[in-house]
Design an enzyme around this catalytic site. Structure first.
Site, PDB file in Angstrom:
ATOM      1  N   CYS A   2       0.855  -1.184   0.000  1.00  0.00           N
ATOM      2  CA  CYS A   2       0.000   0.000   0.000  1.00  0.00           C
ATOM      3  C   CYS A   2       0.888   1.230   0.000  1.00  0.00           C
ATOM      4  O   CYS A   2       2.094   1.139   0.028  1.00  0.00           O
ATOM      5  CB  CYS A   2      -0.854   0.060   1.246  1.00  0.00           C
ATOM      6  SG  CYS A   2      -1.319  -1.532   1.868  1.00  0.00           S
ATOM      7  N   LYS A 603       1.914   1.456  -9.511  1.00  0.00           N
ATOM      8  CA  LYS A 603       3.022   2.190 -10.122  1.00  0.00           C
ATOM      9  C   LYS A 603       4.376   1.663  -9.650  1.00  0.00           C
ATOM     10  O   LYS A 603       5.267   1.398 -10.439  1.00  0.00           O
ATOM     11  CB  LYS A 603       2.889   3.683  -9.794  1.00  0.00           C
ATOM     12  CG  LYS A 603       4.000   4.543 -10.359  1.00  0.00           C
ATOM     13  CD  LYS A 603       3.972   4.553 -11.875  1.00  0.00           C
ATOM     14  CE  LYS A 603       5.097   5.341 -12.492  1.00  0.00           C
ATOM     15  NZ  LYS A 603       5.202   5.101 -13.939  1.00  0.00           N
TER      16      LYS A 603
HETATM   17  O1  M6R Z   1      10.263   1.765 -11.314  1.00  0.00           O
HETATM   18  P1  M6R Z   1      10.855   0.665 -12.172  1.00  0.00           P
HETATM   19  O2  M6R Z   1      11.430   1.203 -13.433  1.00  0.00           O
HETATM   20  O3  M6R Z   1      11.834  -0.188 -11.431  1.00  0.00           O
HETATM   21  O4  M6R Z   1       9.601  -0.247 -12.555  1.00  0.00           O
HETATM   22  C1  M6R Z   1       9.745  -1.435 -13.279  1.00  0.00           C
HETATM   23  C2  M6R Z   1       8.396  -1.932 -13.788  1.00  0.00           C
HETATM   24  O5  M6R Z   1       7.557  -2.229 -12.706  1.00  0.00           O
HETATM   25  C3  M6R Z   1       7.689  -0.891 -14.701  1.00  0.00           C
HETATM   26  O6  M6R Z   1       8.507  -0.564 -15.781  1.00  0.00           O
HETATM   27  C4  M6R Z   1       6.351  -1.452 -15.247  1.00  0.00           C
HETATM   28  O7  M6R Z   1       6.584  -2.564 -16.048  1.00  0.00           O
HETATM   29  C5  M6R Z   1       5.573  -0.361 -16.014  1.00  0.00           C
HETATM   30  N1  M6R Z   1       4.231  -0.249 -15.479  1.00  0.00           N
HETATM   31  C6  M6R Z   1       5.438  -0.628 -17.477  1.00  0.00           C
HETATM   32  O8  M6R Z   1       4.785   0.423 -18.163  1.00  0.00           O
END
Ligand code: M6R
Length: 608
Positions: A2, A603
């Site tokens: 959360c 996110k």
């Molecule tokens: O914050 P990060 O770049 O480490 O996040 C990695 C992934 O969780 C992130 O890129 C996710 O795949 C996105 N929602 C794709 O658009």
């Protein structure tokens, strides 16, 4: 998992509370709750599932005089245990109704703790790990909440940011943390605790990041931080004020706004680091690299960041002439690693909080390997842990789908490759040529954005196809992967990406009229090979959307085409990326998807 938020206020209007919570909603949006406590020990709790606006309506309907409550804890939830229901929505409270808490992440030994508490006659109203901690606080309570939390900290394992209030001491908030992010924010009159900087960007920039195993005690208008049973002093930092990041301007969605921010981001990144007159690359972080001793680069990332890396491995090996290997974060952690002091480990993350990557970083650091991080959020856990780093300077990326961060990552990566190339005295003419092309990149991207209506037209035409292939070769193959990821993420249509070479090995068996293929084929060394792929798909009645460079002489033959400015392969990666983002966006918009909050996602993925 959360996103939590708590604050002790001295007279701020209660309307702001919901606004701040709305600013956190981009992180998680399964449910939200608020719990307030007054001087006369009265607790007011309200919960709602899904949007924060549902919570706001409920609070309005309750018609409470909120001005008497002055300690506030709240969260927006992303479900890890059990469904999205009111019962599962926090706050969780102890059996006697005295202790209320908000909790991020998962207490892994909760089943054992529950057994113990059941033996001493505790009854549970629900099944969550967080409720068990509330009862553990009640059961182990001794003297005051501070003393009790010190004990509780020793009894729970992995992992948490926990914020607790005690009805009988309405001036105090106590927080403990292990792994999950937590920051104290300090304004002239108020103290806040938050998992995220974005909630408060309009109020204060002053913050103190809390480290693992520390405890924060907010009492009236003071705070203290305890580490290892002792009070400690910590420096505060100033974050950069950005008052426009939560504003959608005239765009229908944040995703579209963030795509249109790309030209400015490019300018931000390039002009700060490359001198286009003398072709020099300036970076203290890169100057610190022990280049003669780096014989290999291992790269660790997840999701879109992983795709940015995949592209880079092609580029990097091509430009810097050093072998590189890429890993999905968690796969790396659980795979045998061959320690090698000639290897540089580079991590990449937009948020700087992705648990999978963070855990790998800690593992690598523990073994004294060299680490480097490319990160967007300056105050993030990852940024604070790494030995050496480069920021991607994309400003905060608000909504779930990663947009401009990908551009920031790729561009930063190209700068690293060019830097190493130059230091290693490789082909200087080619190096200068790439920098000259990069100087044109902003204009190229603006051109694509100006023609976004053409992308929209084609995206609408294909929005209702339930299956789609994305094909590319060489560095355009991982770009096809990213395109496919983005379409799945926000349209929920099934798409698959392959290296165009693979088509004949099996994917051709799926090609038919209602299974279209997007083929990435700007001017490149593999242009002719891609023409053959096109023919193979056409021969099987497959529909093709062809992404090609302007003035391509084959254009008329194709079913549907989207043009990008004629350029070198590196610039085409970026212009095609803009096309792919717009394409996914317009498809999802046509399907009436909730683009900024795709179902089931969050996110920042702060659980393993
Ligand atoms: O914050 P990060 O770049 O480490 O996040 C990695 C992934 O969780 C992130 O890129 C996710 O795949 C996105 N929602 C794709 O658009």
């Amino acid at each position: 998992m959360c996103w939590i938020f708590a604050y002790k206020w001295t007279g701020i209007a209660c309307d702001f509370l919901i606004d701040w919570l709305k600013n956190l909603e981009y992180r998680w949006y399964d449910s939200a709750w608020v719990s307030l406590i007054s001087d006369d020990w009265e607790i007011y709790v309200e919960k709602a599932i899904w949007k924060v606006s549902n919570l706001a309506s409920k609070i309005e309907n309750d018609k409470k005089d909120l001005s008497k409550y002055h300690v506030w804890i709240a969260h927006t939830r992303w479900a890890t245990h059990w469904w999205v229901t009111l019962e599962n929505t926090h706050p969780h409270h102890s059996q006697n109704g005295r202790f209320f808490l908000v909790h991020n992440w998962i207490i892994e030994n909760y089943i054992d703790l529950k057994k113990e508490l059941t033996q001493v006659w505790y009854k549970f109203y629900w099944n969550t790990d967080s409720e068990i901690v509330a009862n553990l606080i009640e059961y182990t309570f001794e003297k005051d909440l501070e003393t009790t939390m010190k004990k509780v900290k020793e009894l729970i394992t992995w992992a948490y940011a926990l914020v607790v209030i005690d009805k009988q001491n309405p001036n105090q908030i106590i927080a403990i943390k292990l792994w999950s992010p937590l920051v104290i924010w300090i304004s002239a009159d108020n103290l806040f605790l938050s998992s995220d900087a974005n909630a408060l960007s309009n109020i204060t920039q002053k913050y103190i990041p809390i480290d693992d195993n520390e405890m924060v005690i907010i009492d009236k208008n003071n705070y203290k931080i305890i580490n290892n049973q002792k009070e400690i002093e910590k420096d505060s930092f100033e974050s950069i004020k950005n008052t426009t990041q939560n504003d959608m301007w005239d765009f229908k969605h944040f995703m579209l706004k963030e795509i249109f921010e790309v030209p400015n981001i490019i300018e931000n990144i390039l002009w700060g680091r490359i001198n286009f007159q003398n072709y020099e690359i300036k970076s203290n972080s890169l100057d610190k690299l022990d280049l003669p001793n780096i014989k290999k680069i291992e790269i660790i990332a997840s999701g879109t960041s992983y795709n940015a890396w995949m592209i880079w491995t092609y580029l990097f090996e091509d430009l810097a002439d050093i072998p590189s290997q890429i890993h999905i974060s968690t796969e790396f952690k659980y795979k045998k690693q061959f320690i090698n002091d000639k290897t540089l480990y580079i991590f990449i993350s937009q948020s700087g909080e992705t648990a999978d990557s963070l855990e790998c970083l800690k593992m690598v650091k523990n073994r004294w390997w060299k680490t480097f991080w490319i990160v967007n959020v300056v105050w993030s856990s990852i940024a604070r842990l790494c030995d050496n780093w480069l920021y991607t300077h994309c400003w905060v990326e608000i909504w779930v789908a990663s947009t401009k961060a990908f551009i920031g990552q790729l561009l930063t990566l190209i700068i690293i490759a060019l830097y190493i190339w130059n230091k290693n005295n490789l082909d200087y003419t080619k190096y200068k040529k790439i920098i000259d092309w990069l100087a044109k990149l902003k204009d190229d991207i603006n051109m694509v954005l100006l023609n976004s209506h053409k992308v929209e037209e084609i995206a609408i035409k294909y929005a209702n196809f339930k299956n789609m292939f994305f094909l590319g070769r060489n560095m355009f193959y991982p770009l096809a992967m990213e395109w496919s990821l983005k379409c799945k993420e926000i349209t929920y249509n099934h798409t698959e990406s392959y290296s165009a070479w693979e088509l004949k090995h099996w994917p051709l068996s799926l090609i038919q009229e209602d299974f279209p293929t997007i083929l990435l084929n700007p001017e490149s060394k593999l242009y002719e090979k891609n023409i053959s792929t096109l023919k193979e798909v056409q021969a099987r009645n497959g529909k093709v959307i062809w992404i090609l460079s302007q003035n391509d002489e084959h254009k008329l033959e194709y079913f549907d085409t989207i043009e990008v400015p004629k350029s070198n392969e590196y610039n085409s990666l970026f212009t095609i990326w803009v096309v792919l983002q717009l394409f996914a966006y317009y498809m999802a918009n046509n399907l009436w998807r909730e683009i900024d909050k795709p179902r089931n996602l969050a996110k920042s993925v702060t659980v393993e």
